[in-house]
Enzyme design. Sequence first.
Site, PDB file in Angstrom:
ATOM      1  N   HIS A 375      -2.328 -32.315  97.380  1.00 30.46           N
ATOM      2  CA  HIS A 375      -1.273 -31.973  96.198  1.00 30.46           C
ATOM      3  C   HIS A 375       0.125 -31.392  96.734  1.00 30.46           C
ATOM      4  CE1 HIS A 375      -3.961 -31.865  92.652  1.00 30.46           C
ATOM      5  NE2 HIS A 375      -5.006 -31.603  93.259  1.00 30.46           N
ATOM      6  N   LYS A 566       8.418 -22.834  86.435  1.00 33.62           N
ATOM      7  CA  LYS A 566       7.696 -23.275  87.049  1.00 33.62           C
ATOM      8  C   LYS A 566       7.633 -22.270  88.072  1.00 33.62           C
ATOM      9  CE  LYS A 566      10.741 -27.289  88.103  1.00 33.62           C
ATOM     10  NZ  LYS A 566       9.234 -28.429  87.800  1.00 33.62           N
ATOM     11  N   ARG A 567       6.686 -21.972  89.237  1.00 35.04           N
ATOM     12  CA  ARG A 567       7.059 -21.068  89.972  1.00 35.04           C
ATOM     13  C   ARG A 567       8.708 -21.151  90.655  1.00 35.04           C
ATOM     14  NH1 ARG A 567       1.848 -18.538  91.857  1.00 35.04           N
ATOM     15  NH2 ARG A 567       3.087 -17.798  93.443  1.00 35.04           N
ATOM     16  N   LYS A 572      12.194 -25.479  95.103  1.00 29.80           N
ATOM     17  CA  LYS A 572      12.076 -26.023  93.859  1.00 29.80           C
ATOM     18  C   LYS A 572      13.778 -26.091  93.220  1.00 29.80           C
ATOM     19  CE  LYS A 572       7.631 -25.382  92.729  1.00 29.80           C
ATOM     20  NZ  LYS A 572       6.741 -26.411  91.724  1.00 29.80           N
ATOM     21  N   THR A 674       4.070 -31.416  86.466  1.00 25.58           N
ATOM     22  CA  THR A 674       3.429 -31.806  85.543  1.00 25.58           C
ATOM     23  C   THR A 674       4.167 -31.424  84.558  1.00 25.58           C
ATOM     24  OG1 THR A 674       2.038 -30.185  85.814  1.00 25.58           O
ATOM     25  CG2 THR A 674       0.841 -32.206  86.458  1.00 25.58           C
ATOM     26  N   LYS A 678       5.151 -32.672  80.531  1.00 27.13           N
ATOM     27  CA  LYS A 678       5.086 -31.796  79.513  1.00 27.13           C
ATOM     28  C   LYS A 678       6.475 -31.874  78.719  1.00 27.13           C
ATOM     29  CE  LYS A 678       1.684 -28.889  82.392  1.00 27.13           C
ATOM     30  NZ  LYS A 678       1.730 -28.052  82.522  1.00 27.13           N
TER      31      LYS A 678
HETATM   32  C1  NBG Z   1       0.981 -28.782  93.458  1.00 26.31           C
HETATM   33  C2  NBG Z   1       2.024 -29.422  93.586  1.00 26.31           C
HETATM   34  C3  NBG Z   1       2.463 -30.097  92.617  1.00 26.31           C
HETATM   35  C4  NBG Z   1       2.140 -30.552  91.247  1.00 26.31           C
HETATM   36  C5  NBG Z   1       0.452 -30.127  91.952  1.00 26.31           C
HETATM   37  C6  NBG Z   1      -0.825 -30.732  90.632  1.00 26.31           C
HETATM   38  C7  NBG Z   1       0.247 -27.421  94.803  1.00 26.31           C
HETATM   39  C8  NBG Z   1      -0.277 -26.985  96.011  1.00 26.31           C
HETATM   40  N1  NBG Z   1       0.947 -28.489  94.792  1.00 26.31           N
HETATM   41  O1  NBG Z   1       3.930 -30.851  92.678  1.00 26.31           O
HETATM   42  O2  NBG Z   1       3.528 -29.122  94.076  1.00 26.31           O
HETATM   43  O3  NBG Z   1       2.165 -31.342  90.555  1.00 26.31           O
HETATM   44  O4  NBG Z   1       0.240 -29.617  92.937  1.00 26.31           O
HETATM   45  O5  NBG Z   1      -0.617 -31.821  91.406  1.00 26.31           O
HETATM   46  O6  NBG Z   1       0.464 -26.000  94.060  1.00 26.31           O
END
Ligand code: NBG
Length: 833
Positions: A375, A566-567, A572, A674, A678
Amino acid sequence: MSERKHDFERASLSKVGEHVRTGLSPEILGRAILENLYYLQGRIPRVATPNDWYMALSYTVRDRLLERWIRTVESLQHNAKAVGYLSAEFLMGPQLGKNLLNLGIFEQVQDAAAKLGLNLQDILEQEEEPGLGNGGLGRLAACYMDSLASLEILAIGYGIRYEFGIFDQEIREGWQVELTDKWLRLGNPWEIPRPEIAFPVGFGGHTEACFDDQGRYRVRWIPEHVVRGIAYDTPVVGYRVNTTNLLRLWKAEAFESFDLRAFNMGDYYGAVEEKVASETLSKVLYPNDEPVAGKKLRLMQQYFFVSCSLQDMLRILKLGGKAPDHFPLHFAVQLNDTHPSIAVPELMRLLVDDHLMDWDQAWQITQKTIAYTNHTLLPEALEKWPVALFRTTLPRHLEIIYEINRRFLDDVRKLYPGDEGRAARISLIDESGERYVRMAHLAAVGSHAINGVAVLHSELLKRNALRDFHELYPERFFNVTNGVTPRRWMVLCNAGLAALITGKIGDRWIKREEDLRKIEQFADDPQFHDEWRRVKMNNKTTLAAFIKERTGLLVDPESLFDIQVKRIHEYKRQHLNVLHIITLYRRIKRQPGLDCPPRTVIFGGKAAPGYTMAKLIIKLINSVAEVINNDPDMAGRLRVVFLPDFNVRNGQRVYPAADLSEQISTAGKEASGTGNMKFAMNGALTIGTLDGANIEIREEVGEKNFFLFGLTAEEVTELKSKGYNPMDYYTSNHELREVLDSLRSGFFSSGDANLFRPLVDSLLCHDEYMVLADYQPYIDCQDRVNRAFREPDKWARMSILNVARIGKFSSDRSIREYCRKIWEVNPVRVAID
Ligand code: NBG
């Protein structure tokens, strides 16, 4: 015997009509709520609190899940192949609304509540959401659980029942303050504790080798201490199907309630300390985005839940009368990132040490069973654990890892004789300095399938992070682009939009995402445009009220809602968004007649508690907001909002109200994203870079319906290798220079020229994420957004086409791909007689 009793009960019940625990008419539901209020909460309506009602209703709904659940678990035990989804995080969000929707009893319950003088909406508000995840990764696991059940795939989600989930966020004087998340304080009606499903998990100690009476080499691990994992089960019902899967989360307890030996020696408190120490294991979720350091407790958590889960799968196998070598026929084990990759040596240990299997056979079974999803490509997020820590915490696993590595490197050396550089690179152990176990390598060797989460990400994985593995085992590599569940992220959160769509094309799209295409035929229908805009305006008005309630700020629903949630992370680039806001602010100040639509820029997201720069970015957003929102020249033109405590529930309020979705990460850094999906599902247009799933979203919705800007991943790499100098952009771009100077001068920090210095310095000196390189293209793109927003019909058309063509990003599609490419599992119809 118990079967017969069950049948008897059913027969007698059908004569008296609906049963209070299963009936679905509003009358019976109402009675059930009152009974549960009385018998489970010990309350009568007159003195019931909102939480009492929430609990009573939730138990009423849970009752209606149980038969489906029991039947599903039976199918599992009859050895149909199931998915074991191993994830350190499940960000499930509120359960009540989702369960009502999936069971198809929303209206009936609404009626029942109304008859009791209650408002269902108020009851829904009462739920504390289980925030057992950080963000995308944990929420993905939750969407996948919904799709697995909805597609009638048997599955168990395995994780940790953290007592404290992700912290609650408050903003004080512009800064983030973290508060502990006490989600279990008022009780959790969805889970069923299973004290009899419990497994021992050892830590520390030493190993002893010997030859058994048949002359075989054996190793015994004598752990220093042992804790016990207890299963807590939550039902996950699919959309309008019987399949009701298990989310099985483990809670850590001391093995005995107290150590009798210590007690007899008079050390009562010592024994209690042991108990407390054991329970710490499942106390708290680790926030991510902090460099993965040698946090021993975190490694222990990972091993704890993985060991319990694998032992549980072996138990289920045994219940069905199957030997351990049948493992891959009955379970496909998916590792959600490297957090559970200790599963590789743990399954080996269970098979070899406990079940006395020989190494080669155990290795074959392990590889056939396990698959790994990566991920992230961020180097600081790739997990590695110091060998020294491993040795003291999991000595037997370290031995097994060494043995796996020895055999693996033998193979590598046979294929690439003399290439010691390659052997060092690909080794499970990083020996370049202090020695570390590389968890991604461990997961990759032990798996038959490795996948990234968007096309670009999967390509970069093959090209960079796992390049040597790809050269060795190209056939193991796959891509499965992420998806999100349309049940929660459209039907539940955007009832207006869902009703409008269903009114035109029927409701099959909720399960068959390709049906959404049918609304394309209305993309130029003026009446449909009006209805489409009315839905959006309603959602914006609702969000505006919520913003007022949470921040005190009044925003105009007519303005362009430009949203980034988002975080908070430098990659980002929330700060790039802020640079645009300041640019806009300065332009309007300089030229009050400037023709641009009023905008409300909304931010939300948490920063990891130890990530100083991310916390400074939150302060920056709030400081800029403070100046702008208090400047009379900005009235009716520009507003900036930081919405505190972004979580699943707040997400459900935010996505439906967006006009513009900010997906502006540095190309090559966001694995998928994701939130981008949404937003688009709810009719927002995206302004974004060619990163993660943005690329595929743009491909699907059409390039004319997507605001693209910025460097590509290749250009980023190229520019870096040529030598990127952010200062060049500062000196050559007048407007950018003024914007950055305004930050440095203290203009947004009451004259404090030092406050934002670390941020500006980092941009000017390194600018790791190429904010300055993408500044001008971003500003120009925002100008295009402004022009498009001025043409409501054009905008509505683009918005409709986004929704019509977004079907690919349903998590149902993702899960079907996993089933076909990786898991080899098929749907099983769960029958209820
Ligand atoms: C996160 C990514 C995102 C991705 C999500 C789900 C972690 C390690 N990774 O881009 O930064 O959408 O995983 O796959 O949290």
